[in-house]
Scaffold this active site. Sequence first.
Site, mmCIF file in Angstrom:
data_model
loop_
_atom_site.group_PDB
_atom_site.id
_atom_site.type_symbol
_atom_site.label_atom_id
_atom_site.label_comp_id
_atom_site.label_asym_id
_atom_site.label_seq_id
_atom_site.Cartn_x
_atom_site.Cartn_y
_atom_site.Cartn_z
ATOM 1 C CB SER A 1 -1.861 -10.375 0.823
ATOM 2 O OG SER A 1 -3.197 -10.528 1.250
ATOM 3 C CD GLN B 1 -14.040 -5.193 -1.469
ATOM 4 O OE1 GLN B 1 -14.246 -4.015 -1.727
ATOM 5 N NE2 GLN B 1 -12.854 -5.741 -1.647
ATOM 6 C CG HIS C 1 -1.867 -1.074 1.358
ATOM 7 N ND1 HIS C 1 -1.776 -2.042 2.320
ATOM 8 C CD2 HIS C 1 -2.978 -1.371 0.629
ATOM 9 C CE1 HIS C 1 -2.787 -2.889 2.195
ATOM 10 N NE2 HIS C 1 -3.524 -2.508 1.180
HETATM 11 O O1 PAF Z 1 -8.029 -3.935 -3.162
HETATM 12 C C1 PAF Z 1 -8.678 -3.537 -2.171
HETATM 13 O O2 PAF Z 1 -8.141 -3.326 -1.080
HETATM 14 C C2 PAF Z 1 -10.181 -3.308 -2.298
HETATM 15 O O3 PAF Z 1 -10.767 -4.251 -3.131
HETATM 16 C C3 PAF Z 1 -10.535 -1.876 -2.746
HETATM 17 C C4 PAF Z 1 -10.012 -1.579 -4.145
HETATM 18 C C5 PAF Z 1 -9.973 -0.881 -1.758
HETATM 19 C C6 PAF Z 1 -12.063 -1.715 -2.782
HETATM 20 O O4 PAF Z 1 -12.627 -1.957 -1.544
#
Ligand code: PAF
Length: 276
Positions: free
Chosen positions: A188, A64, A40
């Site tokens: 991750s 999601q 990130h």
């Molecule tokens: O990749 C992620 O962390 C998530 O899928 C995102 C793009 C922030 C959407 O919630």
Amino acid sequence: MTEVVHTPEALQQALAATRESASQGPVSLVPTMGALHEGHLTLVREARKLGNPVVVSIFVNPLQFAPGEDLDAYPRTLEEDVAKLEAEDVAAVFAPTPETMYPHGPRTTVHPGPLGSVLEGKTRPTHFAGVLTVVAKLFNLTGATDAFFGEKDYQQLVLIRQMVDDLHLPVRIHGCPIVRDADGLALSSRNRYLSAAERATALAIPRALATGSLAKARQLLDATEGLHLDYLVTTAPDLSELPVGYTGPARMLVAAKVGTTRLLDNAPIEVEAPTN
Ligand code: PAF
């Protein structure tokens, strides 16, 4: 000074101070679900290079996750995340609540089309509609002109590019290469679920990708005890099927379960003509 805001109104105020004018001027967005790692932070550093104010969103998006997935267990580490982002000098952290993002529940959503039902979409049929919906909302809420995503979630990246193209969204998408730990495992937020033994097993995944050959990768993964392969495929870079006899750049993608943790990884490969 990084401002942490929780509502769209506060975000607009925080941005007004840094944008070229109160409601105009470029903004770079790095959407995340928090539990921030070097992957990130690399996106944030790439975003900073553009010179625009950078907004990092931190939102564990319920839409999601399917029932039974790790929505409740997903790590929430806002304080640590903000400390990391302070050091990167981002303009604002947008950390809304689910009620702020979905005041009417999931009502109007973005359908990902056929590409949303293959690979990850086979196991997680509602996942990409959830991702695209929240990403579209974050684009609108932040006024992003540029947005940064990792190649680790490669299908997600391709689908976001597709959405921007199909819906004519005025946002440039920047895809950034996968960041790996020294042992090769792709970073991750879910790696923290792995025990030491499971992590050792998971290393078969980057080793398999490094062979650059579908057959060799399959052999290696099939031979790895404790690793349950979901899919291993080679596709065109846009995830379409490779035509027969194709040579050139392609992508190898893998999804596998180690213990209860589902891991994704991928790598660019070159398909070469067979040598006789
Ligand atoms: O990749 C992620 O962390 C998530 O899928 C995102 C793009 C922030 C959407 O919630």
